[in-house]
Structures are given as C-alpha cells and as structure tokens.
Design a protein around this motif. Structure first.
Motif, PDB file in Angstrom:
ATOM      1  N   THR A  40       0.876  -1.185   0.025  1.00  0.00           N
ATOM      2  CA  THR A  40      -0.022  -0.071   0.119  1.00  0.00           C
ATOM      3  C   THR A  40       0.771   1.390  -0.101  1.00  0.00           C
ATOM      4  OG1 THR A  40      -1.746  -1.301   1.193  1.00  0.00           O
ATOM      5  CG2 THR A  40      -1.721   1.318   1.300  1.00  0.00           C
ATOM      6  N   GLN A  41       1.938   1.245   0.895  1.00  0.00           N
ATOM      7  CA  GLN A  41       2.764   2.364   0.791  1.00  0.00           C
ATOM      8  C   GLN A  41       3.508   2.548  -0.577  1.00  0.00           C
ATOM      9  OE1 GLN A  41       5.329   1.930   4.445  1.00  0.00           O
ATOM     10  NE2 GLN A  41       3.723   1.787   5.724  1.00  0.00           N
ATOM     11  N   ASP A  42       4.116   1.556  -0.892  1.00  0.00           N
ATOM     12  CA  ASP A  42       4.978   1.606  -2.493  1.00  0.00           C
ATOM     13  C   ASP A  42       3.752   2.079  -3.294  1.00  0.00           C
ATOM     14  OD1 ASP A  42       6.727   0.535  -1.055  1.00  0.00           O
ATOM     15  OD2 ASP A  42       6.615  -1.269  -1.974  1.00  0.00           O
ATOM     16  N   TYR A  43       2.708   1.791  -3.497  1.00  0.00           N
ATOM     17  CA  TYR A  43       1.441   1.991  -4.306  1.00  0.00           C
ATOM     18  C   TYR A  43       1.378   3.616  -4.137  1.00  0.00           C
ATOM     19  CZ  TYR A  43      -2.966   2.748  -7.170  1.00  0.00           C
ATOM     20  OH  TYR A  43      -3.720   2.971  -7.803  1.00  0.00           O
ATOM     21  N   ARG A  44       1.269   4.246  -3.049  1.00  0.00           N
ATOM     22  CA  ARG A  44       0.812   5.540  -2.733  1.00  0.00           C
ATOM     23  C   ARG A  44       2.179   6.325  -3.108  1.00  0.00           C
ATOM     24  NH1 ARG A  44       0.597   5.449   2.723  1.00  0.00           N
ATOM     25  NH2 ARG A  44      -1.494   4.717   2.724  1.00  0.00           N
ATOM     26  N   VAL A  45       3.282   6.029  -2.793  1.00  0.00           N
ATOM     27  CA  VAL A  45       4.571   6.622  -3.211  1.00  0.00           C
ATOM     28  C   VAL A  45       4.546   6.745  -4.932  1.00  0.00           C
ATOM     29  CG1 VAL A  45       7.030   6.608  -3.521  1.00  0.00           C
ATOM     30  CG2 VAL A  45       5.557   6.225  -1.397  1.00  0.00           C
ATOM     31  N   PHE A  46       4.249   5.422  -5.449  1.00  0.00           N
ATOM     32  CA  PHE A  46       4.280   5.559  -6.884  1.00  0.00           C
ATOM     33  C   PHE A  46       3.352   6.534  -7.740  1.00  0.00           C
ATOM     34  CE2 PHE A  46       2.421   3.790 -10.694  1.00  0.00           C
ATOM     35  CZ  PHE A  46       3.553   3.608 -11.682  1.00  0.00           C
ATOM     36  N   ILE A  47       2.221   6.355  -7.111  1.00  0.00           N
ATOM     37  CA  ILE A  47       1.198   7.363  -7.604  1.00  0.00           C
ATOM     38  C   ILE A  47       1.342   8.782  -7.358  1.00  0.00           C
ATOM     39  CG2 ILE A  47      -1.468   7.964  -7.148  1.00  0.00           C
ATOM     40  CD1 ILE A  47      -1.040   5.601  -8.860  1.00  0.00           C
ATOM     41  N   HIS A  49       4.230  10.047  -6.915  1.00  0.00           N
ATOM     42  CA  HIS A  49       5.338  10.470  -8.102  1.00  0.00           C
ATOM     43  C   HIS A  49       5.043  10.524  -9.342  1.00  0.00           C
ATOM     44  CE1 HIS A  49       9.218  10.671  -9.706  1.00  0.00           C
ATOM     45  NE2 HIS A  49       8.809   9.985 -10.479  1.00  0.00           N
ATOM     46  N   PHE A  50       4.120   9.727  -9.838  1.00  0.00           N
ATOM     47  CA  PHE A  50       3.503   9.458 -11.046  1.00  0.00           C
ATOM     48  C   PHE A  50       2.800  10.814 -11.291  1.00  0.00           C
ATOM     49  CE2 PHE A  50       0.396   8.435 -14.252  1.00  0.00           C
ATOM     50  CZ  PHE A  50       1.135   8.022 -15.137  1.00  0.00           C
ATOM     51  N   LEU A  51       1.767  11.144 -10.490  1.00  0.00           N
ATOM     52  CA  LEU A  51       0.804  12.355 -10.816  1.00  0.00           C
ATOM     53  C   LEU A  51       1.697  13.678 -10.540  1.00  0.00           C
ATOM     54  CD1 LEU A  51      -2.302  11.070  -8.631  1.00  0.00           C
ATOM     55  CD2 LEU A  51      -2.027  10.877 -11.121  1.00  0.00           C
ATOM     56  N   ALA A  52       2.740  13.827  -9.977  1.00  0.00           N
ATOM     57  CA  ALA A  52       3.494  14.866  -9.733  1.00  0.00           C
ATOM     58  C   ALA A  52       4.458  15.375 -11.027  1.00  0.00           C
ATOM     59  CB  ALA A  52       4.245  14.756  -8.422  1.00  0.00           C
ATOM     60  N   THR A  53       4.473  14.222 -11.892  1.00  0.00           N
ATOM     61  CA  THR A  53       5.522  14.459 -12.978  1.00  0.00           C
ATOM     62  C   THR A  53       4.557  14.550 -14.119  1.00  0.00           C
ATOM     63  OG1 THR A  53       5.590  12.049 -13.459  1.00  0.00           O
ATOM     64  CG2 THR A  53       7.135  13.087 -11.962  1.00  0.00           C
ATOM     65  N   ASP A  54       5.118  15.381 -15.145  1.00  0.00           N
ATOM     66  CA  ASP A  54       4.679  15.642 -16.360  1.00  0.00           C
ATOM     67  C   ASP A  54       4.850  14.675 -17.461  1.00  0.00           C
ATOM     68  OD1 ASP A  54       5.240  19.323 -15.949  1.00  0.00           O
ATOM     69  OD2 ASP A  54       3.318  18.110 -15.493  1.00  0.00           O
ATOM     70  N   THR A  55       5.762  13.780 -17.371  1.00  0.00           N
ATOM     71  CA  THR A  55       6.061  12.871 -18.212  1.00  0.00           C
ATOM     72  C   THR A  55       5.505  11.514 -18.244  1.00  0.00           C
ATOM     73  OG1 THR A  55       8.103  12.020 -16.906  1.00  0.00           O
ATOM     74  CG2 THR A  55       8.393  13.710 -18.513  1.00  0.00           C
ATOM     75  N   PRO A  56       5.081  10.955 -19.184  1.00  0.00           N
ATOM     76  CA  PRO A  56       4.092   9.733 -19.200  1.00  0.00           C
ATOM     77  C   PRO A  56       5.180   8.584 -18.697  1.00  0.00           C
ATOM     78  CG  PRO A  56       4.506  10.452 -21.603  1.00  0.00           C
ATOM     79  CD  PRO A  56       5.383  11.529 -20.504  1.00  0.00           C
TER      80      PRO A  56
END
Length: 56
Positions: A40-47, A49-56
């Motif tokens: 759950t923590q790994d998923y949260r960090v991934f999301i 980070h993913f949502l905070a970046t502009d690159t796909p």
C-alpha cells in the motif's frame, strides 16, 4: 517446479500443516498484513510520484 499448476505449492503446504493450522495462521497473518501495508505504501508513493510528474 509445477509450471502451469499453481495449486501444487498450496497442496504441499497444506499436507504439512495437519493439526497445526492455527499455528500457521498465527505466524502467516502478521506477515501478510505487513506485506499488504508495504504494498500500500509503495503504491501510494508510486501514484504520488507519477501524478507529480509531467512525463508519461
């Protein structure tokens, strides 16, 4: 191992647990919850980070 048949491992474990199921559950349950918390923590960090970046 048993390529294609995922039940082999579960069957082998169950055969060795005869009359010790409660002990097994007592040991495995905290491990499973700890792993789930970590995932759950790994998923949260991934999301985040993913949502905070502009690159796909």
């Amino acid at each position: 191992m048993n390529q294609g048949d995922l039940s082999g491992f579960a069957k082998a474990v169950c055969q060795r647990l005869t009359s010790r199921e409660d002990s097994f559950v007592h040991v495995v349950t905290p491990l499973a919850f700890a792993y789930a918390d970590c995932a759950t923590q790994d998923y949260r960090v991934f999301i985040e980070h993913f949502l905070a970046t502009d690159t796909p």
